[in-house]
Design a protein around this motif. Sequence first.
Motif, mmCIF file in Angstrom:
data_model
loop_
_atom_site.group_PDB
_atom_site.id
_atom_site.type_symbol
_atom_site.label_atom_id
_atom_site.label_comp_id
_atom_site.label_asym_id
_atom_site.label_seq_id
_atom_site.Cartn_x
_atom_site.Cartn_y
_atom_site.Cartn_z
ATOM 1 N N MET A 82 -21.419 17.244 -30.749
ATOM 2 C CA MET A 82 -21.760 17.414 -32.161
ATOM 3 C C MET A 82 -21.861 16.093 -32.922
ATOM 4 N N ASN A 83 -22.061 15.004 -32.237
ATOM 5 C CA ASN A 83 -22.347 13.725 -32.895
ATOM 6 C C ASN A 83 -23.744 13.852 -33.505
ATOM 7 N N MET A 84 -23.883 13.559 -34.787
ATOM 8 C CA MET A 84 -25.168 13.765 -35.459
ATOM 9 C C MET A 84 -26.283 12.907 -34.852
ATOM 10 N N ASN A 85 -25.962 11.718 -34.379
ATOM 11 C CA ASN A 85 -26.985 10.903 -33.714
ATOM 12 C C ASN A 85 -27.437 11.583 -32.434
ATOM 13 N N SER A 86 -26.492 12.165 -31.717
ATOM 14 C CA SER A 86 -26.826 12.882 -30.494
ATOM 15 C C SER A 86 -27.666 14.111 -30.811
ATOM 16 N N LYS A 122 -31.881 28.913 -45.139
ATOM 17 C CA LYS A 122 -31.053 30.120 -45.197
ATOM 18 C C LYS A 122 -30.270 30.276 -43.893
ATOM 19 N N LEU A 123 -30.943 30.089 -42.776
ATOM 20 C CA LEU A 123 -30.277 30.195 -41.478
ATOM 21 C C LEU A 123 -29.266 29.069 -41.301
ATOM 22 N N ALA A 124 -29.655 27.860 -41.667
ATOM 23 C CA ALA A 124 -28.784 26.690 -41.494
ATOM 24 C C ALA A 124 -27.539 26.776 -42.365
ATOM 25 N N SER A 125 -27.640 27.446 -43.507
ATOM 26 C CA SER A 125 -26.487 27.525 -44.408
ATOM 27 C C SER A 125 -25.308 28.261 -43.769
ATOM 28 N N GLY A 126 -25.591 29.103 -42.792
ATOM 29 C CA GLY A 126 -24.526 29.841 -42.128
ATOM 30 C C GLY A 126 -23.962 29.131 -40.908
ATOM 31 N N THR A 163 -21.859 26.415 -38.970
ATOM 32 C CA THR A 163 -20.685 25.565 -39.184
ATOM 33 C C THR A 163 -20.391 24.801 -37.891
ATOM 34 N N ALA A 164 -19.437 23.913 -37.957
ATOM 35 C CA ALA A 164 -19.023 23.184 -36.747
ATOM 36 C C ALA A 164 -18.539 24.183 -35.701
ATOM 37 N N GLU A 165 -17.877 25.253 -36.159
ATOM 38 C CA GLU A 165 -17.391 26.274 -35.226
ATOM 39 C C GLU A 165 -18.547 26.963 -34.500
ATOM 40 N N THR A 166 -19.667 27.127 -35.208
ATOM 41 C CA THR A 166 -20.850 27.738 -34.582
ATOM 42 C C THR A 166 -21.255 26.920 -33.361
ATOM 43 N N MET A 167 -21.225 25.602 -33.519
ATOM 44 C CA MET A 167 -21.652 24.726 -32.430
ATOM 45 C C MET A 167 -20.609 24.620 -31.319
ATOM 46 N N GLN A 168 -19.373 24.944 -31.621
ATOM 47 C CA GLN A 168 -18.303 24.858 -30.626
ATOM 48 C C GLN A 168 -18.213 26.135 -29.796
ATOM 49 N N SER A 169 -18.584 27.262 -30.394
ATOM 50 C CA SER A 169 -18.474 28.555 -29.734
ATOM 51 C C SER A 169 -19.764 28.877 -28.991
ATOM 52 N N GLU A 170 -19.654 29.073 -27.686
ATOM 53 C CA GLU A 170 -20.852 29.377 -26.904
ATOM 54 C C GLU A 170 -21.505 30.671 -27.379
#
Length: 92
Positions: free
Chosen positions: A77-81, A29-33, A35-42
């Motif tokens: 945001m490289n998935m391997n990283s 449920k938490l992960a569904s929200g 996005t890539a933008e979530t990871m880009q925005s501090e």
Amino acid sequence: MGNKDISKDVLSSINKKTGKKISENEVKKLASGVTAETMQSEAELRKLIKQVSTMAKVPVAESTVNDIVKAVKASGMNMNSMETLMKMMMKK
């Protein structure tokens, strides 16, 4: 290692380390929200970390939040990283 394996390993590790039971559905449920933008925005990343902390009922020090934000941004945001980052965090 497949994504399902790492997901179950991460959830199992979190449950063991926290002594709390977090369900797969809560995580989904938490992960569904996220996005890539979530990871880009501090700000969004910090909000996500706080949500996970609340869900796990485990306080996270501001210095740890800063370390996580720094590590996620450095990963690009490289998935391997990200998988490597998760493994590193599971060992703490």
